[in-house]
Design a protein around this motif. Structure first.
Motif, PDB file in Angstrom:
ATOM      1  N   GLY B 358       0.827  -1.208   0.000  1.00 36.67           N
ATOM      2  CA  GLY B 358       0.000   0.000   0.000  1.00 36.67           C
ATOM      3  C   GLY B 358       0.859   1.256   0.000  1.00 36.67           C
ATOM      4  N   MET B 359       1.842   1.271   0.913  1.00 38.22           N
ATOM      5  CA  MET B 359       2.707   2.452   1.004  1.00 38.22           C
ATOM      6  C   MET B 359       3.477   2.682  -0.294  1.00 38.22           C
ATOM      7  N   THR B 360       3.951   1.573  -0.883  1.00 39.15           N
ATOM      8  CA  THR B 360       4.708   1.701  -2.129  1.00 39.15           C
ATOM      9  C   THR B 360       3.841   2.302  -3.236  1.00 39.15           C
ATOM     10  N   MET B 361       2.590   1.805  -3.321  1.00 40.67           N
ATOM     11  CA  MET B 361       1.684   2.352  -4.347  1.00 40.67           C
ATOM     12  C   MET B 361       1.500   3.842  -4.142  1.00 40.67           C
ATOM     13  N   LEU B 362       1.308   4.259  -2.900  1.00 39.28           N
ATOM     14  CA  LEU B 362       1.087   5.673  -2.614  1.00 39.28           C
ATOM     15  C   LEU B 362       2.326   6.500  -2.944  1.00 39.28           C
ATOM     16  N   LEU B 363       3.498   6.051  -2.433  1.00 41.29           N
ATOM     17  CA  LEU B 363       4.708   6.868  -2.565  1.00 41.29           C
ATOM     18  C   LEU B 363       5.241   6.903  -3.987  1.00 41.29           C
ATOM     19  N   PHE B 364       5.140   5.748  -4.677  1.00 44.02           N
ATOM     20  CA  PHE B 364       5.719   5.695  -6.019  1.00 44.02           C
ATOM     21  C   PHE B 364       4.653   5.800  -7.107  1.00 44.02           C
ATOM     22  N   GLY B 365       3.394   5.873  -6.689  1.00 43.67           N
ATOM     23  CA  GLY B 365       2.317   6.035  -7.656  1.00 43.67           C
ATOM     24  C   GLY B 365       2.234   4.911  -8.672  1.00 43.67           C
ATOM     25  N   SER B 366       2.613   3.694  -8.248  1.00 37.69           N
ATOM     26  CA  SER B 366       2.606   2.587  -9.200  1.00 37.69           C
ATOM     27  C   SER B 366       1.977   1.352  -8.564  1.00 37.69           C
ATOM     28  N   VAL B 367       0.806   0.949  -9.082  1.00 44.19           N
ATOM     29  CA  VAL B 367       0.140  -0.244  -8.545  1.00 44.19           C
ATOM     30  C   VAL B 367       0.958  -1.505  -8.814  1.00 44.19           C
ATOM     31  N   PRO B 368       1.488  -1.689 -10.046  1.00 50.39           N
ATOM     32  CA  PRO B 368       2.272  -2.923 -10.284  1.00 50.39           C
ATOM     33  C   PRO B 368       3.478  -3.028  -9.351  1.00 50.39           C
ATOM     34  N   LEU B 369       4.175  -1.911  -9.096  1.00 46.66           N
ATOM     35  CA  LEU B 369       5.331  -1.952  -8.195  1.00 46.66           C
ATOM     36  C   LEU B 369       4.900  -2.385  -6.785  1.00 46.66           C
ATOM     37  N   GLY B 370       3.748  -1.864  -6.340  1.00 45.76           N
ATOM     38  CA  GLY B 370       3.205  -2.256  -5.034  1.00 45.76           C
ATOM     39  C   GLY B 370       2.917  -3.750  -4.981  1.00 45.76           C
ATOM     40  N   LEU B 371       2.319  -4.265  -6.062  1.00 43.24           N
ATOM     41  CA  LEU B 371       1.996  -5.695  -6.091  1.00 43.24           C
ATOM     42  C   LEU B 371       3.266  -6.546  -6.102  1.00 43.24           C
ATOM     43  N   VAL B 372       4.275  -6.073  -6.822  1.00 45.80           N
ATOM     44  CA  VAL B 372       5.533  -6.829  -6.893  1.00 45.80           C
ATOM     45  C   VAL B 372       6.184  -6.922  -5.519  1.00 45.80           C
ATOM     46  N   ILE B 373       6.288  -5.769  -4.832  1.00 46.42           N
ATOM     47  CA  ILE B 373       6.966  -5.808  -3.535  1.00 46.42           C
ATOM     48  C   ILE B 373       6.145  -6.610  -2.522  1.00 46.42           C
TER      49      ILE B 373
END
Lengths: 431, 431
Positions: B358-373
């Motif tokens: 969730g935090m990754t999606m918010l900070l980096f604005g990327s849903v796929p990156l959030g799902l990957v991490i």
């Protein structure tokens, strides 16, 4: 075995030591345990309850009827009853206390008024005492007179008329001395007492340090109220060790027989803290994305610097935490220990920097890159050594258990310093 | 204090317990220690030597003259002499042995023939024994007859004509029974014996588990050769704990009073091993430099995945190592524990993945990156949980101390799996 055959179960379990039965109950699954207890209720006695892990104890006590419970606790010494009762829910506590004889009940209730983890909770109120003017013969006659005696005792405690303990004689000396010898003449030099509010960990360490077997406990008025024996001290020492080792690893309390949910509850908070501190390290890295973009080899190498620092920090930390627990690290030698750790950090750092720097130069064909990683490693190992001692000393100073959370602080320091030193130096030197 | 004033030094140190004097010697610096000992040689007795850390003991013994040494060791029980002598250099050993009375010397030399860390090394050969047909009165008369008795003893061991121990009676029971009672009638149910070659750690655990005070030791012919007492068992337990906690942290043996060089020698090898395994992780990252170059945010986030895995792995590992040491984790419940750890790893992984993703999606604005991490974190926490139990179980199975080196293996697994899962998924999903 679980074929509803009570007689065979009895035959199997009866010859076992209570500690072995408790182990058995801890090792089987919850379903099997319920079945076994339903069948074998009558066999559960106080000794088995005492040996059980706390998490299971409540479960087993709830399964017992009041009659069986009363039966089970009545034969225990007061210290075992206190240990059994202190963590129970109020109703279960009431049920156990109600099952005790009046005198024992008073002793247990009294013990429960002392602070948790105090000598008062640990001691048994059954003490063999004798007026200090008695002779060996009088003491032996008294012991033979049929007065109720504790299961195990190792000393006769001499008291003055105000109930103050003034010395003790070992049973060995008592047995090997002539009847007319005054007790006063055969007391031990090692005699010391604890106060009811002394902390259990200190009590246990004192037992170990001075090779004691049993120590009388006194109240505020210096009156003898009980005795702590070495087997209880040994259990406390073991519990303290368990606490240290689990806390250092960021695991709360926990037993193997805990459920998944209880275990998650114990471990998740620490991982959340770690998530925060790992985020801090990520923040440091994010300041240097330009540098990494320019030289992607840095991304490959940077975890090495952080990981080496984390390991070296854990080494210093563990030694410091252990030394604080054993009271080997005190204010008077803190500076000497800090200086030694700093020196060790520098030496290890230099040796490893030589190796890592050399390998980096060879593999990446860049002398400046080798110098950067070598310097960063020396800085980080020095920081790790200092953080490893300072953090636990600081925790101790502010009254927090040094084993608790120190690990996270130290690895945060080594991650942040490691990434910052490496990427910062790389930015300055290589770009 | 160090103003060459022997009389004042005597006055200061004499009232202290040997354990306190040993502590004092350990806490002051090497120079001060040399001065103090030069002045106060005569005061060093066997008890102080016994209490000293091994690393200092040799130093102090070397500083003593042969006469002082002889004086010092003569009053010790044989188990303390064995403990003192076993780690000394051959010449120093010879000097100590030469100072002993002939009978003690034979007992000590005999003990030294048993394997290190065996019950035979731990026991004292001074045992109070009585033929099993004696009565209480006969035993008491024997004890009063002036035979040499150990400083501390808690039981009279009953032996048959072939010297085989058949039971023991506590001194408490002896004192509270009538003279004509046969000893056989007052023996304890808890009676057990150790074999001379039993391992010290098992001996100590048995003491703790069954609340024993002293246990007779027998040789191959079942003959009584000595007795282990609880204070020795407590010391062993403490040493085993120290070993566990230090080994888990990758610290060899070591005391605070060790020199910088000795400390480096203890810690450097572990750091070198870690350098190798960190290199392995770097190798994994180096396979993905293209991906990192394309998306430098990955370099920022990848240490988080590895660090969380390392922490979770350490949690599982510590619980498993501790449970193996206390014999709570055995073959019969290993699968239950593995299943539980796997479940805990999954639950923790899912909860933390939700937060980090969730935090990754918010900070980096990327849903796929959030799902990957998030996915990489679940995979790594699951791997960490399994490695945390499997590695120590495997070490135990192949006969290596599970505390030793397990930590490095587990973090290698979590680093490699963490980096590979995260960067691999990123390559597939994001590029």
């Amino acid at each position: 075995v679980e074929a509803d055959d009570v007689a065979r179960l009895d035959a199997l379990l009866d010859p076992l030591h209570p500690a072995d039965i408790a182990d058995l109950l801890e090792q089987i699954g919850p379903g099997q345990r319920r079945d076994l207890l339903a069948l074998w209720k009558g066999g559960v006695d106080g000794d088995i309850l005492s040996e059980l892990d706390e998490s299971l104890r409540e479960e087993v006590i709830e399964g017992l009827g009041p009659g069986e419970l009363a039966e089970a606790v009545r034969e225990l010494e007061t210290d075992d009853v206190v240990d059994l009762v202190e963590d129970l829910a109020p109703e279960a506590q009431e049920a156990v206390l109600g099952a005790l004889a009046a005198a024992d009940r008073v002793a247990v209730e009294k013990a429960l008024t002392y602070p948790e983890y105090s000598a008062g909770r640990l001691m048994q109120s059954e003490v063999v005492r004798a007026p200090s003017h008695w002779t060996v013969g009088e003491a032996i006659d008294f012991l033979r007179s049929g007065v109720p005696l504790p299961d195990q005792f190792y000393h006769v405690v001499l008291i003055d008329p105000r109930l103050k303990p003034v010395g003790y004689a070992t049973l060995g000396r008592l047995l090997s001395s002539r009847r007319e010898t005054p007790l006063r003449d055969i007391t031990e030099d090692s005699f010391r007492t604890f106060h009811v509010e002394d902390e259990q960990g200190d009590v246990a360490r004192t037992f170990e340090k001075y090779h004691l077997i049993s120590v009388p406990v006194v109240d505020d008025d210096d009156r003898l109220v009980g005795v702590v024996t070495i087997d209880d001290a040994m259990t406390v020492l073991d519990e303290e060790h368990e606490e240290d080792i689990l806390r250092l690893a960021g695991v709360g309390e926990g037993a193997l027989s805990d459920s998944v949910i209880d275990t998650v509850r114990g471990r998740l908070p620490w991982l959340v803290v770690n998530l925060g501190t790992a985020g801090l390290a990520a923040l440091v890295i994010s300041r240097f994305t330009g540098t990494i973009q320019a030289l992607v080899a840095l991304a490959t190498l940077m975890p090495i610097v952080a990981s080496m620092g984390g390991n070296a920090g854990t080494q210093s930390l563990t030694v410091a935490v252990r030394a604080l627990a054993t009271r080997d690290l005190t204010r008077s030698n803190a500076w000497r220990v800090i200086r030694r750790e700093a020196a060790v950090g520098l030496v290890n750092g230099l040796v490893l920097a030589l190796a890592l720097g050399g390998m980096t130069m060879l593999l990446f064909g860049s002398v400046p890159l080798g110098l950067v990683i070598a310097s960063a490693l020396v800085v980080n190992l020095f920081a790790a050594a200092l953080a490893g001692v300072f953090v636990p000393l600081l925790m101790e100073r502010i009254g927090v258990d040094p084993a608790l959370a120190s690990g996270t602080f130290v690895t945060t320091v080594t991650d942040v310093v490691g990434f910052f030193a490496f990427l910062g130096l790389a930015t300055v030197v290589l770009l």
